[in-house]
Design a protein around this motif. Structure first.
Motif, PDB file in Angstrom:
ATOM      1  N   GLY A  29       0.886  -1.337   0.303  1.00  0.00           N
ATOM      2  CA  GLY A  29      -0.117  -0.285  -0.085  1.00  0.00           C
ATOM      3  C   GLY A  29       0.380   1.190  -0.103  1.00  0.00           C
ATOM      4  N   GLU A  30       1.798   1.614   0.268  1.00  0.00           N
ATOM      5  CA  GLU A  30       2.877   2.439   0.225  1.00  0.00           C
ATOM      6  C   GLU A  30       3.861   2.374  -1.117  1.00  0.00           C
ATOM      7  OE1 GLU A  30       4.633   2.367   3.990  1.00  0.00           O
ATOM      8  OE2 GLU A  30       3.537   1.497   5.470  1.00  0.00           O
ATOM      9  N   ARG A  31       4.163   1.469  -1.930  1.00  0.00           N
ATOM     10  CA  ARG A  31       4.238   1.149  -2.935  1.00  0.00           C
ATOM     11  C   ARG A  31       4.678   2.398  -3.856  1.00  0.00           C
ATOM     12  NH1 ARG A  31       5.030  -5.123  -4.423  1.00  0.00           N
ATOM     13  NH2 ARG A  31       5.442  -5.525  -2.657  1.00  0.00           N
ATOM     14  N   LEU A  32       3.683   3.547  -4.406  1.00  0.00           N
ATOM     15  CA  LEU A  32       3.336   4.281  -5.683  1.00  0.00           C
ATOM     16  C   LEU A  32       3.784   5.403  -4.492  1.00  0.00           C
ATOM     17  CD1 LEU A  32       2.410   5.136  -8.146  1.00  0.00           C
ATOM     18  CD2 LEU A  32       0.306   5.372  -6.480  1.00  0.00           C
ATOM     19  N   ASP A  33       3.633   5.913  -3.100  1.00  0.00           N
ATOM     20  CA  ASP A  33       3.847   7.116  -3.127  1.00  0.00           C
ATOM     21  C   ASP A  33       5.377   7.361  -2.696  1.00  0.00           C
ATOM     22  OD1 ASP A  33       1.312   8.279  -2.570  1.00  0.00           O
ATOM     23  OD2 ASP A  33       1.235   7.371  -0.342  1.00  0.00           O
ATOM     24  N   VAL A  34       5.882   6.390  -2.127  1.00  0.00           N
ATOM     25  CA  VAL A  34       7.348   5.875  -1.714  1.00  0.00           C
ATOM     26  C   VAL A  34       8.371   5.565  -3.306  1.00  0.00           C
ATOM     27  CG1 VAL A  34       9.368   4.461  -1.068  1.00  0.00           C
ATOM     28  CG2 VAL A  34       7.408   4.740   0.436  1.00  0.00           C
ATOM     29  N   TRP A  35       7.579   5.518  -3.917  1.00  0.00           N
ATOM     30  CA  TRP A  35       8.629   5.232  -5.152  1.00  0.00           C
ATOM     31  C   TRP A  35       8.367   7.188  -5.819  1.00  0.00           C
ATOM     32  CZ3 TRP A  35      12.070   3.016  -8.282  1.00  0.00           C
ATOM     33  CH2 TRP A  35      11.601   3.362  -9.177  1.00  0.00           C
ATOM     34  N   ARG A  36       6.923   7.501  -5.949  1.00  0.00           N
ATOM     35  CA  ARG A  36       6.853   9.106  -6.236  1.00  0.00           C
ATOM     36  C   ARG A  36       7.915   9.842  -5.491  1.00  0.00           C
ATOM     37  NH1 ARG A  36       0.272   8.606  -5.872  1.00  0.00           N
ATOM     38  NH2 ARG A  36      -0.160   8.820  -8.516  1.00  0.00           N
ATOM     39  N   SER A  37       7.755   9.543  -4.058  1.00  0.00           N
ATOM     40  CA  SER A  37       8.758  10.405  -3.176  1.00  0.00           C
ATOM     41  C   SER A  37      10.579  10.367  -3.831  1.00  0.00           C
ATOM     42  CB  SER A  37       8.994  10.062  -1.846  1.00  0.00           C
ATOM     43  OG  SER A  37       9.200  11.180  -1.050  1.00  0.00           O
TER      44      SER A  37
END
Length: 322
Positions: free
Chosen positions: A14-22
């Motif tokens: 659930g955190e992958r997209l936000d971590v990648w964007r950051s």
């Protein structure tokens, strides 16, 4: 030395997209991530930055990347990347141009423009981010994109460039400050040497004298773009050359003298629109401040150049900061 390292497979789903964007924003500046329907999103990135140069190893799949006009406006620095795909195909849309980046080749392109990338499957690459200003000091008329195989031919030039890039990446943490400064300077010299060949310039190489006059004129235009009375005749007079000769030296460039003046005014307007200190200034007033004499004409030209209206760019910029 600054480093960024991320592997989305090690992050909760659930955190992958936000971590990648950051991680992407920290590394490359404002950049949008568009997950592709029905595909598993995954990314791996390792980057080392020393002074103004960055060295990247990147793999991603299940997503496209998009740099919007408003993202370009908020970039802190303009840079080119020397990109070398290792595996997979990458489709790149840059303005009106559709390109396909293939493994085993090398490309140099401007990241401070709007573009979209879509991998055909899993895409892996290594790259070096180079300040645009460093290249512009060496290349008379810098294009937004180069296929370096075409620019360097099948001779040893491309091997020299890629081998040098690998050596810099491997030693980035070990070189002394003096060694590193000299080495990156020579690296950009090497790239500039091959980009200045008639092959890379499409047979349009011009004289060093002409290039010098054009560079001086371009600096004067940039410094005086806000002057609504700036004309080619004034540029020529300031540079101590005739108007006819000024037009001659710009014939080998991407833009004419008039287009260069217009482009610098648009770039200045973009900076003013996202300046927090001018947030309350009407768009029309900012257009005059950037050297335009007709706000309606300015708005049409701005949208044509950046794909958004001045008001839309301002709203997006300040919404993201809120």
């Amino acid at each position: 030395m600054q480093t960024v390292q991320v592997d989305t497979e090690l992050v909760p789903l659930g955190e992958r997209l936000d971590v990648w964007r950051s991680a992407l924003e920290q590394t490359f500046g404002p950049l949008q991530v568009d997950p592709l329907d029905g595909q598993h999103l995954a990314g791996r990135l390792k980057t080392s930055r020393r002074e103004a140069f960055s060295f990247h190893s990147m793999l991603y799949r299940g997503m496209g990347l998009w740099r919007r006009p408003v993202d370009v406006a908020q970039l802190g620095d303009e840079y080119f990347t020397l990109t070398r795909p290792i595996s997979g195909l990458l489709h790149v849309t840059q303005g009106r141009h559709e390109r396909r980046l293939e493994p085993g080749r090398a490309y140099l392109f401007n990241h401070a423009v709007t573009y979209r990338t879509t991998p055909a499957a899993e895409y892996q690459t290594v790259s070096v981010a180079i300040p645009a200003e460093a290249l512009r000091r060496r290349v008379r008329s810098l294009a937004p994109f180069y296929d370096l195989h075409a620019a360097c031919g099948e001779g040893p030039g491309l091997h020299l460039i890629t081998a040098y890039a690998d050596s810099l990446a491997q030693g980035v943490q070990r070189f002394s400050d003096h060694e590193y400064t000299r080495l990156v300077d020579q690296f950009v010299d090497l790239i500039g040497l091959f980009l200045e060949t008639p092959r890379a310039m499409g047979g349009c190489a011009d004289s060093t004298t002409q290039a010098g006059h054009r560079e001086r004129a371009a600096r004067f235009i940039q410094a005086n773009a806000a002057d609504g009375e700036l004309t080619p005749a004034r540029v020529a007079a300031a540079c101590g050359i005739s108007l006819g000769y000024l037009h001659d030296v710009f014939r080998g460039a991407r833009l004419s003298v008039e287009e260069k003046i217009f482009e610098e005014r648009l770039l200045l307007a973009r900076k003013l629109l996202i300046d927090p200190l001018r947030r309350g200034v009407p768009v029309g007033s900012l257009s005059y401040e950037a050297g335009f004499n007709d706000p309606a004409h300015f708005s049409r030209a701005f949208k044509k150049r950046f794909s958004v209206t001045p008001g839309e760019m301002r709203r997006e910029a300040f919404c993201q900061r809120a």
